[in-house]
Design a protein around this motif. Structure first.
Motif, mmCIF file in Angstrom:
data_model
loop_
_atom_site.group_PDB
_atom_site.id
_atom_site.type_symbol
_atom_site.label_atom_id
_atom_site.label_comp_id
_atom_site.label_asym_id
_atom_site.label_seq_id
_atom_site.Cartn_x
_atom_site.Cartn_y
_atom_site.Cartn_z
ATOM 1 N N SER A 1 30.612 37.434 24.674
ATOM 2 C CA SER A 1 32.069 37.471 24.738
ATOM 3 C C SER A 1 32.668 36.141 24.295
ATOM 4 O O SER A 1 32.321 35.079 24.824
ATOM 5 C CB SER A 1 32.485 37.783 26.185
ATOM 6 N N HIS B 1 37.776 46.778 17.346
ATOM 7 C CA HIS B 1 38.082 46.020 18.569
ATOM 8 C C HIS B 1 36.919 45.168 19.085
ATOM 9 O O HIS B 1 36.928 44.751 20.242
ATOM 10 C CB HIS B 1 38.555 46.968 19.682
ATOM 11 N N ARG C 1 37.636 39.380 16.588
ATOM 12 C CA ARG C 1 38.953 38.829 16.234
ATOM 13 C C ARG C 1 38.749 37.863 15.078
ATOM 14 O O ARG C 1 37.963 36.919 15.186
ATOM 15 C CB ARG C 1 39.586 38.076 17.411
ATOM 16 N N THR D 1 35.341 39.668 20.442
ATOM 17 C CA THR D 1 36.472 39.933 21.333
ATOM 18 C C THR D 1 36.069 39.642 22.775
ATOM 19 O O THR D 1 35.027 40.128 23.234
ATOM 20 C CB THR D 1 36.918 41.402 21.221
ATOM 21 N N LEU E 1 35.432 39.957 26.552
ATOM 22 C CA LEU E 1 35.285 41.103 27.448
ATOM 23 C C LEU E 1 35.816 40.661 28.811
ATOM 24 O O LEU E 1 35.091 40.131 29.652
ATOM 25 C CB LEU E 1 33.813 41.516 27.538
ATOM 26 N N ASP E 2 37.119 40.886 29.011
ATOM 27 C CA ASP E 2 37.745 40.477 30.257
ATOM 28 C C ASP E 2 38.366 41.678 30.964
ATOM 29 O O ASP E 2 38.280 42.812 30.485
ATOM 30 C CB ASP E 2 38.804 39.392 30.006
ATOM 31 N N PHE F 1 40.923 43.794 28.908
ATOM 32 C CA PHE F 1 40.276 44.590 27.857
ATOM 33 C C PHE F 1 39.594 45.818 28.472
ATOM 34 O O PHE F 1 39.754 46.947 27.984
ATOM 35 C CB PHE F 1 39.246 43.728 27.125
ATOM 36 N N SER G 1 42.060 48.403 29.922
ATOM 37 C CA SER G 1 42.765 49.062 28.813
ATOM 38 C C SER G 1 41.874 50.100 28.154
ATOM 39 O O SER G 1 42.317 51.205 27.821
ATOM 40 C CB SER G 1 43.208 48.024 27.780
ATOM 41 N N LEU G 2 40.604 49.754 27.959
ATOM 42 C CA LEU G 2 39.666 50.666 27.310
ATOM 43 C C LEU G 2 39.499 51.959 28.111
ATOM 44 O O LEU G 2 39.649 53.063 27.572
ATOM 45 C CB LEU G 2 38.304 49.986 27.140
ATOM 46 N N SER H 1 33.197 49.705 21.639
ATOM 47 C CA SER H 1 33.566 49.005 22.873
ATOM 48 C C SER H 1 33.073 49.755 24.098
ATOM 49 O O SER H 1 32.665 49.144 25.100
ATOM 50 C CB SER H 1 35.085 48.816 22.947
ATOM 51 N N CYS I 1 30.568 48.169 26.869
ATOM 52 C CA CYS I 1 30.863 48.136 28.297
ATOM 53 C C CYS I 1 29.813 48.885 29.103
ATOM 54 O O CYS I 1 29.402 48.433 30.181
ATOM 55 C CB CYS I 1 32.249 48.723 28.569
#
Length: 226
Positions: free
Chosen positions: A29, A60, A63, A73, A75-76, A79, A82-83, A159, A163
């Motif tokens: 991350s 996604h 960046r 990106t 991984l917080d 994020f 939202s996913l 993503s 995860c």
């Protein structure tokens, strides 16, 4: 007549390789991705790496920062929440259509993939389990009938895989057992054409895995504080 299947382009091959490095934790991350080192490692041009990174930005995972380079990106919590919120919305919408319209061949496909996932778990093959899980979810989209939803979910899969790997790495076998249990319950709800029950199962699964990922991230941060 066999359907025409174009070969995967070099850009797509590059993107898939880097995608897997990110999804399976070999690129962390927020880590910078150096085009030169990656090009040398993969024996391709800088341009191919750059094009692959642009594709991964759309998915996604990366960046691209002007004059600074490409970064994984972060991984917080924002994020991750939202996913899973987005996946739940899309999959609930398409799941309702599947409940109403499924045919025997659809159910055979879902049950076959479930059986393959259970077998992969039995062998301890986590990567095969994750890939089959994505195939299972794609198979459930057969009646989505919505260009934008299908396109958006395609871009979210990497993503979701990333995860899921984080959750499975941290939580071990019980996380996979939970995953299989939810799948089995959802198959039964689809068979019963029970939209309300499927909606509840999908919500419970999304919230549970979201929390598992967040706990895994928090645990990793405690072990390796920045």
């Amino acid at each position: 007549m066999n359907a025409f299947r174009p070969r995967e382009t070099l850009t797509e091959q590059v993107a898939r390789h880097i995608e897997n490095l990110i999804a399976f934790g070999q690129l962390g991350s927020g880590e910078r991705i150096y085009e030169g080192a990656m090009a040398k490692q993969m024996d391709v041009s800088h341009g191919s790496i750059r094009e692959g990174l642009l594709l991964l930005e759309k998915r996604h995972l990366v960046r691209n920062v002007p004059r600074k380079g490409a970064f994984v990106t972060p991984l917080d919590e924002f994020f991750v929440r939202s996913l899973y919120e987005t996946l739940e919305l899309y999959l609930t919408h398409t799941g309702r259509k599947l409940v109403r319209q499924w045919q025997p061949a659809d159910m055979e496909r879902l049950e076959s993939l479930y059986a393959q996932m259970a077998a992969s778990f039995g062998k301890g093959d986590l990567m095969a389990f994750l890939e089959l899980g994505i195939e299972y979810t794609k198979a459930s989209l057969v009646y989505a009938d919505n260009y934008f939803i299908v396109a958006a979910i395609d871009d979210l899969w990497p993503s979701a895989k990333r995860c899921a790997f984080v959750a499975f790495q941290q939580g071990g076998s019980h996380v996979i057992e939970d995953n299989l249990a939810h799948m089995q319950q959802s198959i039964q709800a689809i068979k019963d054409r029970d939209e309300a029950r499927l909606t509840e199962i999908l919500h419970r699964y999304a919230m549970q895995q979201c929390q598992q990922v967040l706990e895994a991230i928090a645990s990793a941060n405690r072990r390796d504080p920045q």
